[in-house]
Write a protein that holds these residues in place. Structure first.
Motif, short mmCIF file in Angstrom:
data_model
loop_
_atom_site.label_atom_id
_atom_site.label_comp_id
_atom_site.label_asym_id
_atom_site.label_seq_id
_atom_site.Cartn_x
_atom_site.Cartn_y
_atom_site.Cartn_z
N ASN A 435 -17.99 21.59 -1.94
CA ASN A 435 -18.55 20.24 -1.82
C ASN A 435 -17.99 19.63 -0.54
O ASN A 435 -16.93 18.99 -0.55
CB ASN A 435 -18.20 19.37 -3.03
CG ASN A 435 -18.83 17.98 -2.96
OD1 ASN A 435 -19.77 17.76 -2.19
ND2 ASN A 435 -18.31 17.06 -3.74
N ASN A 438 -18.95 14.52 -0.17
CA ASN A 438 -18.93 13.92 -1.50
C ASN A 438 -19.56 12.53 -1.54
O ASN A 438 -19.45 11.83 -2.56
CB ASN A 438 -17.49 13.86 -2.02
CG ASN A 438 -17.41 13.60 -3.51
OD1 ASN A 438 -18.16 14.18 -4.29
ND2 ASN A 438 -16.51 12.71 -3.92
N GLN A 444 -26.20 16.59 -4.45
CA GLN A 444 -26.18 18.04 -4.52
C GLN A 444 -26.25 18.46 -5.98
O GLN A 444 -25.58 17.87 -6.84
CB GLN A 444 -24.89 18.60 -3.90
CG GLN A 444 -24.75 18.32 -2.42
CD GLN A 444 -25.76 19.08 -1.59
OE1 GLN A 444 -25.97 20.26 -1.79
NE2 GLN A 444 -26.38 18.38 -0.64
N THR A 448 -19.54 20.31 -8.71
CA THR A 448 -18.52 19.63 -7.92
C THR A 448 -19.00 18.24 -7.50
O THR A 448 -18.30 17.24 -7.71
CB THR A 448 -18.16 20.47 -6.69
OG1 THR A 448 -19.37 20.85 -6.01
CG2 THR A 448 -17.41 21.71 -7.10
N TRP A 449 -20.19 18.17 -6.89
CA TRP A 449 -20.69 16.86 -6.43
C TRP A 449 -20.95 15.95 -7.62
O TRP A 449 -20.61 14.76 -7.60
CB TRP A 449 -21.97 17.03 -5.61
CG TRP A 449 -22.42 15.72 -5.01
CD1 TRP A 449 -22.07 15.21 -3.78
CD2 TRP A 449 -23.29 14.77 -5.61
NE1 TRP A 449 -22.66 13.99 -3.60
CE2 TRP A 449 -23.41 13.68 -4.70
CE3 TRP A 449 -23.96 14.69 -6.82
CZ2 TRP A 449 -24.20 12.56 -4.97
CZ3 TRP A 449 -24.74 13.58 -7.10
CH2 TRP A 449 -24.86 12.52 -6.18
#
Length: 529
Positions: A435, A438, A444, A448-449
């Motif tokens: 990522n 952010n 995304q 993670t995002w």
């Protein structure tokens, strides 16, 4: 059951033999009871459902493919060999000699080009898998070319040939018979309407009949270039109700039941029926939104890994549905990390929190899909996390409600699962270990995002380096190391990998059910007389 028998009998009678009795299924015919009403399309350029993936795999071939003999090894398919030029970003495939389509037409390099081109031009649901290679309708003729018995594939992007090969082993890269398909083209549809009711492949089975939400009948291809098929025909009968599937299996009217519930599986008491368990690609995780300050301490992430009662869940309500798995790439694929270092240890979790100076109690909302087994997992987590002073307030919702909240990054903790779009570890590494931006306006579709985790630069760099690595063994090891880092220190606690159970007659052997629907194979099935 009478309706099922009538349909099955009519199908069986259309074969070149007639069964002597219906106490057992016909010799040489594998009869499967399965819910197949998820199918929307069976054209490889459009097929994107679970069951359609199974059909495509058994009817079509790809240049390279993961085969029934070992679903973890990329093997030659319609290409007998290939030469990689990483510097020029191209791969040249030599076509297998003697391969033919079910029509009898030879498999040519031109068929490969046509097959890829129709995916790009039709631009239906799975086209994104091939367009990752930089292919567009405008540049395709320069990117994929045929010369004699060779096909050269060119690609654009910061990735290695290993990634490209895995893309070309995916479902939309299946090769269709250009001559046959073109004969059925209507208004420039590349034969799409016809291929959604028929087939034009070279695979181990040909499609003899397909009636949506009713039946699929496959006949063995005697000229297939690999071992098998070992049965003459496969009949997949749509049976929506799991209870009916069990009844048909126990009465001998089918050889295999594909959709039994865990309770039904548990009720099967040996005898002439066996149950096989297969790991699946989906990994299930608990995640903490890093936009919420109280969930940012790394000690909280670490402690959480010791507050999951992994064995307690898999030995009870998750038995047969999930196995303990603590890495982002599922077991059964090259590059998977199978170590499970974390156990349920609330005392250790409490010690980690105390040493980090984290004050408890901590109140956290936990969003979860309002159906089993997700609600059951949430309730288990609620009980075990409370022992360390982390109190979950469970918020159940529909799948759409939960996913919408997740995409908006408005949750605190989330219980969800993730599966790869195709069989390359980058498909999951990008989701769990990358990522680079952010910011809120840089949406995304990654875990993670969506959890607001600004992945450390070093991890982002490792992810992209693995994507670009040329040597397959080195690349797989790089993904193992990535998984080790995410496993040890991230706000995403990976707990389980889904598993799938199939009940079948005891005399059925050789059935292969890999980690995705694209890895379901009937070619090696044998059936006792």
């Amino acid at each position: 059951m009478k309706l099922f028998k009538a349909a099955l009998l009519a199908t069986a009678l259309s074969l070149p033999f007639a069964p002597a009795a219906f106490a057992q299924t016909p010799p040489g015919v594998l009869v499967v009871a399965q819910n197949i009403d998820d199918i929307v399309a069976i054209d490889p350029a459009q097929a994107y459902e679970f069951t359609s993936g199974e059909l495509v795999t058994n009817v079509y071939d790809r240049l390279v493919q993961y085969d029934a003999e070992d679903t973890t090894v990329l093997s030659p398919g319609l290409a007998s060999e290939w030469t990689v030029d990483d510097e020029s970003k191209s791969i040249t495939f030599t076509m297998r000699e003697g391969a033919t389509f079910h029509s009898g037409n030879p498999v040519r390099a031109e068929d490969v080009v046509f097959s890829f081109k129709r995916v790009i031009d039709l631009n239906l649901t799975p086209a994104f898998i091939l367009t990752q290679l930089g292919w567009t309708p405008e540049n395709f003729d320069e990117m994929v070319t045929a010369e004699g018995n060779t096909v050269t594939v060119r690609y654009e992007g910061d990735f290695s040939s290993n990634f490209v090969l895995n893309v070309l082993a995916a479902r939309p890269a299946s090769v269709v018979d250009e001559v046959t398909v073109t004969e059925h083209e209507v208004d420039g549809d590349y034969g799409n309407e016809w291929l959604n009711a028929n087939s034009a492949g070279s695979g181990p089975f040909s499609l003899q009949a397909y009636r949506p939400a009713e039946i699929i009948r496959l006949s063995a291809n005697p000229d297939y270039f690999k071992d098998g098929p070992n049965v003459d025909s496969v009949i997949i009968q749509h049976v929506a109700e799991a209870a009916t599937q069990q009844l048909l299996l126990e009465s001998g009217d089918v050889d295999m039941a594909r959709n039994l519930t865990p309770d039904q599986i548990a009720s099967i008491e040996g005898g002439e029926i066996k149950v096989e368990t297969y790991p699946q690609a989906a990994v299930h995780f608990l995640s903490f939104n890093q936009k919420v300050e109280k969930l940012q301490p790394e000690a909280l992430w670490e402690a959480s890994r010791y507050l999951v009662d992994y064995e307690g869940m898999t030995n009870s309500f998750l038995d047969g549905q999930m196995d303990i798995h603590q890495a982002f790439w599922p077991e059964g694929f090259p590059g998977a990390l199978t170590d499970t270092p974390f156990i349920y240890d609330p005392e250790r979790a409490e010690q980690i929190l105390n040493e980090a100076g984290i004050e408890t109690p901590i109140d956290v909302t936990l969003d979860v899909i309002n159906s089993a087994p997700f609600t059951d997992i949430a309730q288990s987590l609620q009980a075990t996390f409370a022992e360390a002073g982390i109190n979950f307030d469970i918020i159940p919702g529909t799948g759409a409600q939960v996913i919408t909240k997740y995409r908006d990054r408005t949750h605190e903790a989330m219980l969800l699962y993730w599966g790869p779009d195709f069989m390359d570890p980058h498909s999951n590494a990008k989701a769990f270990a990358y990522n680079s931006d952010n910011s809120d306006d840089n949406y995304q579709a990654t875990t993670t995002w969506r959890n607001g985790w600004a992945v450390p630069d070093v991890l982002n760099e490792q992810t992209m380096a693995a994507l670009a690595e040329v040597d397959p063994e080195t690349r797989n090891q790089m993904y193992v190391e990535l998984q080790e880092e995410v496993q040890a220190n991230s706000p995403i606690v990976i707990m389980f990998q889904a598993s799938y159970q199939v009940a079948m007659d005891d005399d059925i052997d050789g059935y292969v059910n890999g980690a995705t629907s694209d890895f379901v194979y009937y070619r090696l099935v044998t059936k006792g007389e």
